[in-house]
Design an enzyme around this catalytic site. Structure first.
Site, mmCIF file in Angstrom:
data_model
loop_
_atom_site.group_PDB
_atom_site.id
_atom_site.type_symbol
_atom_site.label_atom_id
_atom_site.label_comp_id
_atom_site.label_asym_id
_atom_site.label_seq_id
_atom_site.Cartn_x
_atom_site.Cartn_y
_atom_site.Cartn_z
ATOM 1 N N GLU A 110 52.815 -51.174 28.150
ATOM 2 C CA GLU A 110 51.634 -52.038 28.240
ATOM 3 C C GLU A 110 51.068 -52.287 26.861
ATOM 4 O O GLU A 110 51.160 -51.430 25.989
ATOM 5 C CB GLU A 110 50.532 -51.298 29.023
ATOM 6 C CG GLU A 110 50.434 -51.651 30.457
ATOM 7 C CD GLU A 110 49.375 -50.812 31.165
ATOM 8 O OE1 GLU A 110 49.487 -50.696 32.375
ATOM 9 O OE2 GLU A 110 48.452 -50.269 30.512
ATOM 10 N N HIS A 154 42.100 -38.773 28.260
ATOM 11 C CA HIS A 154 42.308 -39.879 29.198
ATOM 12 C C HIS A 154 41.810 -39.560 30.600
ATOM 13 O O HIS A 154 42.226 -40.189 31.578
ATOM 14 C CB HIS A 154 43.784 -40.300 29.273
ATOM 15 C CG HIS A 154 44.296 -40.922 28.015
ATOM 16 N ND1 HIS A 154 43.791 -42.082 27.483
ATOM 17 C CD2 HIS A 154 45.265 -40.539 27.158
ATOM 18 C CE1 HIS A 154 44.417 -42.380 26.374
ATOM 19 N NE2 HIS A 154 45.316 -41.456 26.137
ATOM 20 N N ARG A 158 42.483 -43.433 48.055
ATOM 21 C CA ARG A 158 41.738 -42.287 48.600
ATOM 22 C C ARG A 158 40.273 -42.419 48.200
ATOM 23 O O ARG A 158 39.917 -43.349 47.494
ATOM 24 C CB ARG A 158 42.296 -40.995 48.001
ATOM 25 C CG ARG A 158 42.276 -41.058 46.474
ATOM 26 C CD ARG A 158 42.553 -39.761 45.800
ATOM 27 N NE ARG A 158 43.060 -39.932 44.454
ATOM 28 C CZ ARG A 158 42.326 -40.145 43.367
ATOM 29 N NH1 ARG A 158 41.016 -40.245 43.474
ATOM 30 N NH2 ARG A 158 42.875 -40.289 42.182
ATOM 31 N N LYS A 215 53.021 -46.897 39.489
ATOM 32 C CA LYS A 215 52.264 -47.859 38.693
ATOM 33 C C LYS A 215 53.078 -49.147 38.503
ATOM 34 O O LYS A 215 52.527 -50.242 38.511
ATOM 35 C CB LYS A 215 51.909 -47.262 37.332
ATOM 36 C CG LYS A 215 50.879 -46.120 37.384
ATOM 37 C CD LYS A 215 50.425 -45.744 35.981
ATOM 38 C CE LYS A 215 49.895 -44.322 35.870
ATOM 39 N NZ LYS A 215 48.542 -44.090 36.344
HETATM 40 P P1 ADP Z 1 46.359 -41.657 34.955
HETATM 41 O O1 ADP Z 1 46.777 -42.204 36.294
HETATM 42 O O2 ADP Z 1 47.370 -40.738 34.338
HETATM 43 O O3 ADP Z 1 44.965 -41.090 34.949
HETATM 44 P P2 ADP Z 1 45.617 -44.331 34.080
HETATM 45 O O4 ADP Z 1 46.621 -45.407 34.119
HETATM 46 O O5 ADP Z 1 44.597 -44.287 35.169
HETATM 47 O O6 ADP Z 1 46.358 -42.910 33.959
HETATM 48 O O7 ADP Z 1 44.877 -44.382 32.679
HETATM 49 C C1 ADP Z 1 43.985 -43.369 32.285
HETATM 50 C C2 ADP Z 1 43.150 -43.865 31.120
HETATM 51 O O8 ADP Z 1 43.975 -44.230 29.994
HETATM 52 C C3 ADP Z 1 42.334 -45.121 31.385
HETATM 53 O O9 ADP Z 1 41.134 -44.843 32.051
HETATM 54 C C4 ADP Z 1 42.116 -45.640 29.979
HETATM 55 O O10 ADP Z 1 41.110 -44.910 29.324
HETATM 56 C C5 ADP Z 1 43.434 -45.327 29.284
HETATM 57 N N1 ADP Z 1 44.360 -46.488 29.347
HETATM 58 C C6 ADP Z 1 45.251 -46.759 30.314
HETATM 59 N N2 ADP Z 1 45.931 -47.909 30.064
HETATM 60 C C7 ADP Z 1 45.456 -48.389 28.894
HETATM 61 C C8 ADP Z 1 45.753 -49.557 28.072
HETATM 62 N N3 ADP Z 1 46.684 -50.431 28.413
HETATM 63 N N4 ADP Z 1 45.034 -49.716 26.937
HETATM 64 C C9 ADP Z 1 44.092 -48.817 26.560
HETATM 65 N N5 ADP Z 1 43.773 -47.717 27.280
HETATM 66 C C10 ADP Z 1 44.446 -47.494 28.431
#
Ligand code: ADP
Length: 665
Positions: free
Chosen positions: A202, A237, A294, A118
């Protein structure tokens, strides 16, 4: 241009079956791979050929690069489709496939690597001028430094594992004083899940939406976006319902997000299907989160609104063809939803589950071209009760149900109906939760964000209420049907005048968390007296599928199915799924508590503790063995006072469901 004639699908379950459907449509032969747990699985049955990989543990099978490449070489497959999960985003695998002279149906290894972390992908996206959530994604990892960065951003912040996925290694921090502990926790989880402690910080957006863009690129430098999917409905999440297009998104933002996603793909010389995930705030500002290199689980909603087959596009691109359409040819048609039917327990914070499927019926799929309802699954209920198992080794998803409509309301209406036609008994599932969700007024109005489930917890996960009267009556009729089948040669004959043992009345007792419920049945005119004293007239006939029956209760008609597993009853009718314990007088003492106290493993799992020794005297309710399955511990307790006569369990043993762990005298 290479012409692919045979594809090995390096995956299992619904995605393996889904990829095979397209291959067969295109006249391409398919090779399935399978583990010990999947010998009789649907994806193996569907394939033209299959290769055994090894033990059920993914490391021994679906994650073994050499075994999969060997299988492709043995069967003469020219290409490998990785599906999602397992090796789909593993750059080493993509390289190994190419090195073996085979085609990887996915992006080049370099593109997978570029988007692998990431933090690293954010640095790249910053250069490509793709908007990012404010934050720090550099290499410095000292606590003092990260805290200073968090303060610069302003709380709340989100700490994320750079190598993360599946919501692991993520911590929301509301206040500076909690930072140190949250950081340690995130690092610990990141280390244990991904063997990589690196984190990024973040800004934690308040109530954002998760909106992602499907992109596609070919080997000739062309790239397009296939619009967006809103995946805001999440628990832990993680996504549970997706839709396309995103409700209420303006055309201007759609185009901007699409252009940003195409820029992201071009920045890493992307090829094939990919998804760029964004967070969207209330003002339609969007921020890059990550790119998944993917095909996504939720790709069917995009297929529904574009009328395209994304797996077909993947294969065409992999064999060197140009993208079949340009951006201006692509149009959104109508609206689509996907729900993920999972073996999980919404009442226990959506804890994943497992177990054998006892009964399974899906809504009827639409004919080719009509596409109102689609079901993607890799499991089925085998006839005569020996159904597929949702294994503890793999993802607990049972199926995806996808519906289309000319607009959001029509697609949602179709989803409500499709879920009412879905029946599942065996492992605990989220079917009732999904049904409630698609009828929720706030959801219907399209006001979604990533906190939707948490914010509507009470409406979506209501407290257990006393069973409906018809549930109790149908339970009785279900049990009578099962007995009746033994005495009736003609399954279509009415059984309403049947007598049990010549008695004129009979009693049935059920139990759930809300209490015990006794019903009296009188024959021959089948009158059922409810716990509240009300008497209703009933009539039933077994229906065409086993365990099902048609009933008339007090003038109302029902199509119902009652599944019995020991004393556990699953009662299903017209959009209802309820569970009851049957207090069977023939098995006195085998009530709900005793079910929990059975001396067999409740589901496949691992023995983590044996609390008794051979010959020990035990008291009723005393813990005997603890079995861990799907991250949850199940304690097997003594159903009565007794002496331990045999122990068939050692700490560390993998046991199957119904394995007898202890014998008591
Ligand atoms: P993973 O790869 O572990 O699934 P992601 O980075 O895709 O994690 O994030 C999963 C979820 O977490 C997102 O869809 C969102 O709901 C929440 N999320 C991620 N980053 C943020 C952020 N900066 N602020 C608020 N919610 C977030």
């Amino acid at each position: 241009m290479a012409d692919i004639k045979k594809v090995l699908i390096a995956n299992r379950g619904e995605i393996a079956c889904r990829v095979m459907k397209t291959c067969h449509k295109l006249g391409i032969a398919t090779v399935a791979v399978y583990s010990d747990a999947d010998g009789a699985a649907l994806h193996v049955e569907m394939a033209d050929e299959s290769c055994f990989l090894g033990a059920a543990s993914p490391r021994e099978s679906y994650l073994s690069i050499p075994k999969i490449i060997f299988a492709a070489q043995q069967t003469g497959a020219q290409a490998i489709h990785p599906g999602y999960g397992f090796l789909s985003e593993n750059a080493e695998f993509a390289e190994a496939v190419a090195k073996a002279g085979l085609i990887f149906i996915g992006p080049p290894a370099a593109a997978i690597r570029a988007m692998g972390g990431k933090s690293e992908s954010k640095a790249l996206m910053e250069k490509a001028k793709v908007p990012l959530v404010q934050g720090y994604h550099g290499d410095k990892q000292e606590e003092k430094f990260l805290l200073a960065e968090a303060e610069k951003i302003g709380f709340p912040v989100l700490i994320k594992a750079s190598a993360g996925g599946g919501g692991k290694g993520m911590r929301v921090v509301e206040d500076a004083k909690d930072f140190s502990e949250a950081l340690t926790g995130a690092q610990r989880e990141a280390k244990s899940s991904f063997n990589n402690e690196k984190v990024l910080i973040e800004k934690y957006l308040v109530n954002p939406r998760h909106v992602e863009i499907q992109v596609f690129a070919d080997q000739h430098g062309n790239a397009v976006y296939l619009f967006e999917r809103d995946c805001s409905i999440q628990r832990r999440h993680q996504k549970v319902l997706e839709e396309a297009p995103a409700p209420g998104l303006s055309q201007a933002t759609r185009e901007k997000m699409g252009a940003a996603a195409v820029a992201a793909a071009k920045a890493i010389n992307y090829v094939g299907a990919g998804t760029v995930e964004f967070l969207l705030d209330a003002k339609e500002n969007f921020y890059f989160m990550e790119m998944n290199t993917r095909l996504q689980v939720e790709h069917p909603v995009t297929e529904m609104i574009t009328g395209l087959d994304l797996v077909e596009w993947q294969i065409r691109v992999a064999q060197g063809e140009r993208l079949p359409l340009t951006q201006k040819d692509l149009k959104i048609n109508g609206h689509a939803f996907e729900v993920r039917l999972y073996a999980e327990d919404p009442a226990k914070d959506f804890l994943p589950g497992a177990g054998q499927i006892q009964f399974l019926r899906f809504p009827m799929e639409s004919a080719e071209g009509e596409n109102l309802v689609r079901v993607d699954t890799g499991v089925r209920e085998a006839p005569y009760g020996n159904g597929d198992v949702i294994s503890i080794h793999y993802d607990p998803m049972i199926a995806k149900i996808i519906t289309w409509g000319k607009d959001r309301a029509a697609a949602l209406q179709n989803m409500q109906e499709a879920l009412d036609e879905t029946y599942i008994a065996g492992p605990k599932s989220n079917i009732n939760f999904l049904r409630t969700l698609v009828r929720n007024p706030a959801f219907k109005s399209g006001k979604v964000n990533t906190h939707f489930i948490a914010d509507h917890h009470h409406a979506l996960l209501p407290e257990r209420v006393v069973p409906a009267q018809e549930t109790l009556v149908l339970s009785v009729l279900g049990l009578l049907t099962q007995r009746g089948e033994q005495v009736s040669a003609d399954p279509w004959s009415s059984l309403s005048a049947w007598r049990i043992g010549g008695n004129d009345t009979d009693k049935f007792k059920f139990k759930d968390e809300t209490g015990e419920y006794a019903l009296a049945v009188s024959y021959p005119n089948l009158t059922i007296t409810l716990p509240n004293g009300k008497a209703v007239k009933a009539h039933y006939t077994p229906s065409s599928f086993d365990m099902g029956f048609e009933a008339q209760v007090d003038g109302h008609k029902y199509n119902a199915v009652v599944c019995q597993n020991g004393t556990r009853l699953t009662v299903m009718y017209a959009g209802h799924h309820e569970e009851l314990t049957y207090l069977d007088p023939l098995h006195a003492g085998e009530g709900a508590d005793e079910v929990a106290g059975k001396l067999t493993a409740p589901m496949p799992g691992k023995v983590v503790a044996v609390r008794v020794t051979l010959g020990a005297k035990v008291k009723k309710g005393q813990p005997l063995v603890i079995v861990e399955a799907m991250k949850m511990e199940h304690t097997i307790t003594a159903p009565a006072d007794g002496i331990v006569e045999a122990i068939n369990a050692n700490v560390g043993d993998q046991v199957n469901e119904k394995h007898e762990l202890i014998a008591l005298k």
